[in-house]
Design a protein around this motif. Sequence first.
Motif, PDB file in Angstrom:
ATOM      1  N   THR A 104     -20.965   2.935  40.844  1.00  0.00           N
ATOM      2  CA  THR A 104     -21.270   2.782  42.265  1.00  0.00           C
ATOM      3  C   THR A 104     -21.686   4.126  42.855  1.00  0.00           C
ATOM      4  O   THR A 104     -22.661   4.217  43.607  1.00  0.00           O
ATOM      5  N   ILE A 105     -20.966   5.163  42.490  1.00  0.00           N
ATOM      6  CA  ILE A 105     -21.270   6.501  42.982  1.00  0.00           C
ATOM      7  C   ILE A 105     -22.643   6.964  42.488  1.00  0.00           C
ATOM      8  O   ILE A 105     -23.384   7.641  43.209  1.00  0.00           O
ATOM      9  N   LEU A 106     -23.015   6.524  41.285  1.00  0.00           N
ATOM     10  CA  LEU A 106     -24.305   6.930  40.719  1.00  0.00           C
ATOM     11  C   LEU A 106     -25.464   6.064  41.193  1.00  0.00           C
ATOM     12  O   LEU A 106     -26.621   6.350  40.864  1.00  0.00           O
ATOM     13  N   GLY A 107     -25.182   4.992  41.932  1.00  0.00           N
ATOM     14  CA  GLY A 107     -26.273   4.247  42.560  1.00  0.00           C
ATOM     15  C   GLY A 107     -26.624   2.904  41.970  1.00  0.00           C
ATOM     16  O   GLY A 107     -27.593   2.282  42.389  1.00  0.00           O
ATOM     17  N   LEU A 108     -25.818   2.421  41.001  1.00  0.00           N
ATOM     18  CA  LEU A 108     -26.047   1.078  40.460  1.00  0.00           C
ATOM     19  C   LEU A 108     -24.690   0.468  40.111  1.00  0.00           C
ATOM     20  O   LEU A 108     -24.140   0.742  39.039  1.00  0.00           O
ATOM     21  N   PRO A 109     -24.118  -0.338  41.006  1.00  0.00           N
ATOM     22  CA  PRO A 109     -22.790  -0.912  40.739  1.00  0.00           C
ATOM     23  C   PRO A 109     -22.836  -1.860  39.539  1.00  0.00           C
ATOM     24  O   PRO A 109     -23.353  -2.966  39.622  1.00  0.00           O
ATOM     25  N   LEU A 110     -22.293  -1.399  38.420  1.00  0.00           N
ATOM     26  CA  LEU A 110     -22.428  -2.140  37.174  1.00  0.00           C
ATOM     27  C   LEU A 110     -21.608  -3.419  37.127  1.00  0.00           C
ATOM     28  O   LEU A 110     -22.060  -4.424  36.558  1.00  0.00           O
ATOM     29  N   LEU A 111     -20.405  -3.418  37.675  1.00  0.00           N
ATOM     30  CA  LEU A 111     -19.554  -4.600  37.547  1.00  0.00           C
ATOM     31  C   LEU A 111     -20.197  -5.843  38.167  1.00  0.00           C
ATOM     32  O   LEU A 111     -20.284  -6.888  37.506  1.00  0.00           O
ATOM     33  N   PRO A 112     -20.672  -5.796  39.405  1.00  0.00           N
ATOM     34  CA  PRO A 112     -21.365  -6.979  39.928  1.00  0.00           C
ATOM     35  C   PRO A 112     -22.692  -7.253  39.229  1.00  0.00           C
ATOM     36  O   PRO A 112     -23.113  -8.412  39.117  1.00  0.00           O
ATOM     37  N   THR A 113     -23.342  -6.207  38.730  1.00  0.00           N
ATOM     38  CA  THR A 113     -24.589  -6.403  37.990  1.00  0.00           C
ATOM     39  C   THR A 113     -24.324  -7.232  36.730  1.00  0.00           C
ATOM     40  O   THR A 113     -25.015  -8.222  36.447  1.00  0.00           O
ATOM     41  N   LEU A 114     -23.311  -6.838  35.984  1.00  0.00           N
ATOM     42  CA  LEU A 114     -22.972  -7.561  34.763  1.00  0.00           C
ATOM     43  C   LEU A 114     -22.521  -8.985  35.075  1.00  0.00           C
ATOM     44  O   LEU A 114     -22.843  -9.923  34.326  1.00  0.00           O
ATOM     45  N   ALA A 115     -21.792  -9.150  36.171  1.00  0.00           N
ATOM     46  CA  ALA A 115     -21.337 -10.497  36.553  1.00  0.00           C
ATOM     47  C   ALA A 115     -22.527 -11.407  36.835  1.00  0.00           C
ATOM     48  O   ALA A 115     -22.538 -12.583  36.417  1.00  0.00           O
ATOM     49  N   MET A 116     -23.540 -10.891  37.516  1.00  0.00           N
ATOM     50  CA  MET A 116     -24.714 -11.710  37.814  1.00  0.00           C
ATOM     51  C   MET A 116     -25.486 -12.053  36.543  1.00  0.00           C
ATOM     52  O   MET A 116     -26.008 -13.162  36.392  1.00  0.00           O
TER      53      MET A 116
END
Length: 204
Positions: free
Chosen positions: A183-195
């Motif tokens: 999130t701090i780096l500009g791409l929230p991975l957890l919701p990205t992977l969930a989608m």
Amino acid sequence: MAVLWRGRAPLLLASTSRVRRKLLEGAGIPVEAVAPGVDERALQHSIGPGVAAGDLAAHLAGAKAEAVARQHPDRVVIGADQVLAFEAECLGKPGTREAARRQLARLAGRSHVLHSAVALAVDGQVRGTAIETARLTLRDLDDAAIALYVEAAGEAALHSAGGYEIEGLGIHLFSRVEGEHSTILGLPLLPTLAMLRELNLLAL
């Protein structure tokens, strides 16, 4: 790691950010990056004042994903954006060393919030968005310390909101960081992977 990806083609990232690409590749996702060709400043101006920082980030992420998805309607596209909120103001990329010094002087000894958004597009249209936030606090920094950082960081300080690139020398500026790393780096991975899982694109 590519065995985790079930897509027929690599994921399209509507961004030329090397950091965002590395985050996705680190999660075992094959990625092709495409410049979205979106004028962020003009788009933000068209939205007008009074929009919450998180909503602005989501709108920009969606615009990027949609722009690339229109050109590649047969591909799965991810767009992302990040907005820095400080004292009810959204701070952008400083662009010049003097502007970077001014931004860092404002943030020094204070906390600010990063709103990172991701948008997923399939069949040429945005199908989902998510917003995550992180709270960061800078150390008390005098003018000499700020000038030293800006000189050492070079271009990285000019092209990052707030005047810092936390994944590089910018980490020296902080006393506290609260939030998920991606999130701090500009791409929230957890919701990205969930989608992506909802589309059955991940084996794990």
